[in-house]
Motif scaffolding. Structure first.
Motif, short mmCIF file in Angstrom:
data_model
loop_
_atom_site.label_atom_id
_atom_site.label_comp_id
_atom_site.label_asym_id
_atom_site.label_seq_id
_atom_site.Cartn_x
_atom_site.Cartn_y
_atom_site.Cartn_z
N ILE A 31 0.82 -1.21 0.00
CA ILE A 31 0.00 0.00 0.00
C ILE A 31 0.86 1.26 0.00
O ILE A 31 0.43 2.31 -0.49
CB ILE A 31 -0.97 -0.01 1.19
N LYS A 32 2.06 1.17 0.53
CA LYS A 32 2.96 2.33 0.50
C LYS A 32 3.25 2.72 -0.94
O LYS A 32 3.32 3.91 -1.28
CB LYS A 32 4.26 2.02 1.25
N HIS A 33 3.38 1.74 -1.80
CA HIS A 33 3.61 2.02 -3.22
C HIS A 33 2.39 2.72 -3.83
O HIS A 33 2.54 3.68 -4.59
CB HIS A 33 3.90 0.72 -3.96
N ALA A 34 1.18 2.24 -3.49
CA ALA A 34 -0.04 2.87 -4.02
C ALA A 34 -0.12 4.33 -3.59
O ALA A 34 -0.47 5.21 -4.39
CB ALA A 34 -1.27 2.11 -3.54
N ASN A 35 0.19 4.59 -2.32
CA ASN A 35 0.16 5.97 -1.84
C ASN A 35 1.15 6.84 -2.61
O ASN A 35 0.87 8.01 -2.92
CB ASN A 35 0.47 6.01 -0.34
N GLN A 36 2.31 6.29 -2.93
CA GLN A 36 3.31 7.07 -3.67
C GLN A 36 2.88 7.27 -5.13
O GLN A 36 3.21 8.30 -5.73
CB GLN A 36 4.67 6.41 -3.57
N ILE A 37 2.16 6.30 -5.69
CA ILE A 37 1.61 6.50 -7.03
C ILE A 37 0.65 7.69 -7.04
O ILE A 37 0.68 8.55 -7.93
CB ILE A 37 0.88 5.23 -7.52
N ILE A 38 -0.21 7.76 -6.02
CA ILE A 38 -1.15 8.89 -5.92
C ILE A 38 -0.38 10.19 -5.74
O ILE A 38 -0.70 11.22 -6.36
CB ILE A 38 -2.13 8.67 -4.76
N GLY A 39 0.66 10.17 -4.89
CA GLY A 39 1.48 11.36 -4.72
C GLY A 39 2.16 11.79 -6.02
O GLY A 39 2.29 12.99 -6.30
N LEU A 40 2.57 10.82 -6.81
CA LEU A 40 3.18 11.12 -8.11
C LEU A 40 2.17 11.81 -9.02
O LEU A 40 2.50 12.81 -9.69
CB LEU A 40 3.69 9.82 -8.75
N LEU A 41 0.95 11.31 -9.04
CA LEU A 41 -0.09 11.96 -9.85
C LEU A 41 -0.33 13.39 -9.37
O LEU A 41 -0.47 14.32 -10.18
CB LEU A 41 -1.39 11.16 -9.78
N GLN A 42 -0.39 13.57 -8.05
CA GLN A 42 -0.60 14.91 -7.51
C GLN A 42 0.52 15.85 -7.93
O GLN A 42 0.28 17.01 -8.29
CB GLN A 42 -0.70 14.84 -5.99
N SER A 43 1.76 15.36 -7.89
CA SER A 43 2.90 16.22 -8.24
C SER A 43 2.91 16.59 -9.71
O SER A 43 3.52 17.59 -10.10
CB SER A 43 4.21 15.50 -7.88
#
Length: 410
Positions: free
Chosen positions: A233-245
């Motif tokens: 799930i840490k990877h999923a959260n970072q994917i979302i953060g990548l989209l936000q950035s």
């Protein structure tokens, strides 16, 4: 030990037949065009006139509700069509419980001063409080396309057939929603599909497959959607953060899946079962791992944003020979990330086939190369002639396609 092997064999889990011969938050900010795409994708409502007739509107209601509705073709606006709206939403009985004091108060709060009979007043008050209509719908003398689409989408939501998602990638609380949802996932199984799947692995038709549950399906617009598979799930959260950035906004759903593949005894002793990882014995020499993973379903705002995703993953979430230590990549990046679309993609995407076998709300999904699809379907049918194998074409990222082909682990 088991988690080491789990991660090392993740792509192996999902690869279907290859080397062997081979559940909501509703879309409150969706545009009319986006909702039309949705209505067409799931209910085959292909078009709606700019000014909608009673027949056209109620025909669309019947497609969503799968119910024969009561209505008159003579109307002067949506107020005359409240009964079929409530029937389609499954709310008519609720409406008829509203006493005069209750419906009068609700209509007054919305500044509705129309002269309505008792039943119509009950319908109007109920439709307003259940958010099926807006106050302006009661005073307009015609039904516009935007009004019709809005109400039809609300009906789909009310009947549990709308988009099923956690929120938007731009939401401040999206990370907690993702994490809490992931924490709720545990192993699930289906006896009928377990039997078919174990035989498929034992007969070398597939090296592994996924088990999914329909109730978690995001029901997103296919043309705008990608599914990204992973187990952390840490990877999923970072994917979302990548989209936000990158300024990319998408609807987000986390769909659990059980990755099932053979456990080799030379990996070590069979581990004790855990809520998200278990090894089951199917015969003297066949042990299968049941490991909880997820598909991160993303419905983008445009096909342009959807196309950008591949570039972002290849740059920030894929290990390579030049970057084997994953420095500068997202946490838990894989050699062969897996993301798929059910509609055609250009560029680096390649066609594969998902061989779907369904039992009730459960389904298994062994993947195979497009060139081997006929052979795989035949072999699966030979395991149990009574099953139905539905083959769906997917467009997957090139790294996973190379792995599925057995050509290049990078």
């Amino acid at each position: 030990m088991k988690y080491h092997f789990k991660k090392a064999f993740t792509a192996f889990i999902l690869a279907g037949a290859m080397l062997f011969n081979s559940l909501p938050v509703f879309a409150s900010s969706s545009t009319v065009a986006e909702d039309m795409q949705y209505l067409n994708s799931y209910f085959q409502i292909g078009s709606i006139s700019e000014t909608v007739t009673a027949e056209e509107f109620c025909s669309a209601l019947e497609k969503i509700s799968d119910t024969e509705l009561t209505y008159s073709t003579e109307y002067t606006g949506m107020v005359q069509l409240l009964q079929p709206i409530l029937q389609a939403a499954g709310m008519e009985e609720l409406a008829l419980t509203f006493p005069e004091q209750k419906y009068s108060k609700i209509l007054s709060q919305h500044n509705i001063k129309l002269s309505l009979d008792t039943t119509t007043s009950q319908y109007a008050a109920c439709a307003l409080t259940t958010n099926l209509i807006e106050p302006k719908d009661l005073t307009s003398t015609t039904i516009s396309k935007s009004q019709a689409v809005r109400v039809l989408t609300a009906i789909a939501d009310a009947t549990g057939q709308g988009r099923n998602f956690l929120g938007y990638s731009s939401d401040a609380d999206i990370y907690s929603k993702l994490t809490n949802t992931w924490n709720s996932f545990e192993i699930f199984s289906d006896e009928v599909l377990d039997d078919i799947g174990s035989k498929a692995v034992q007969n070398k038709i597939t090296t592994g497959y996924n088990l999914k549950k329909q109730s978690y399906d995001a029901r997103f617009v296919p043309e705008l959607t990608l599914r990204y598979g992973h187990d952390d799930i840490k990877h999923a959260n970072q994917i979302i953060g990548l989209l936000q950035s990158e300024g990319i906004v998408a609807k987000v759903q986390l769909e659990p899946k059980i990755s099932i593949y053979e456990y080799l005894l030379d990996w070590g002793p069979i581990p004790e079962p855990e809520p998200r990882y278990e090894v089951k014995q199917f015969s003297d020499d066949l042990y299968l791992v049941y490991a909880v993973e997820y598909d991160l379903a993303l419905e983008f705002e445009s096909t342009t944003d959807k196309s950008k995703f591949d570039t972002l993953i290849l740059k920030y979430a894929k290990k390579s020979g030049e970057n084997a230590d994953a420095e500068g990549l997202l946490y838990g990046s894989w050699w062969q990330p897996l993301y798929t679309s059910t509609t055609p993609m250009t560029g680096n995407y390649r066609k594969i086939v998902d061989n779907i076998i369904t039992n009730g709300e459960y389904s298994i999904h062994p993947f195979c190369l497009d060139s081997n699809a006929t052979n795989v379907k035949q072999q699966l049918k030979e395991l149990n002639p009574s099953i139905n194998v539905t083959q769906k074409t997917l467009w997957c990222d090139e790294p996973f396609y190379r792995y599925l082909s057995g050509n290049d682990y990078q």
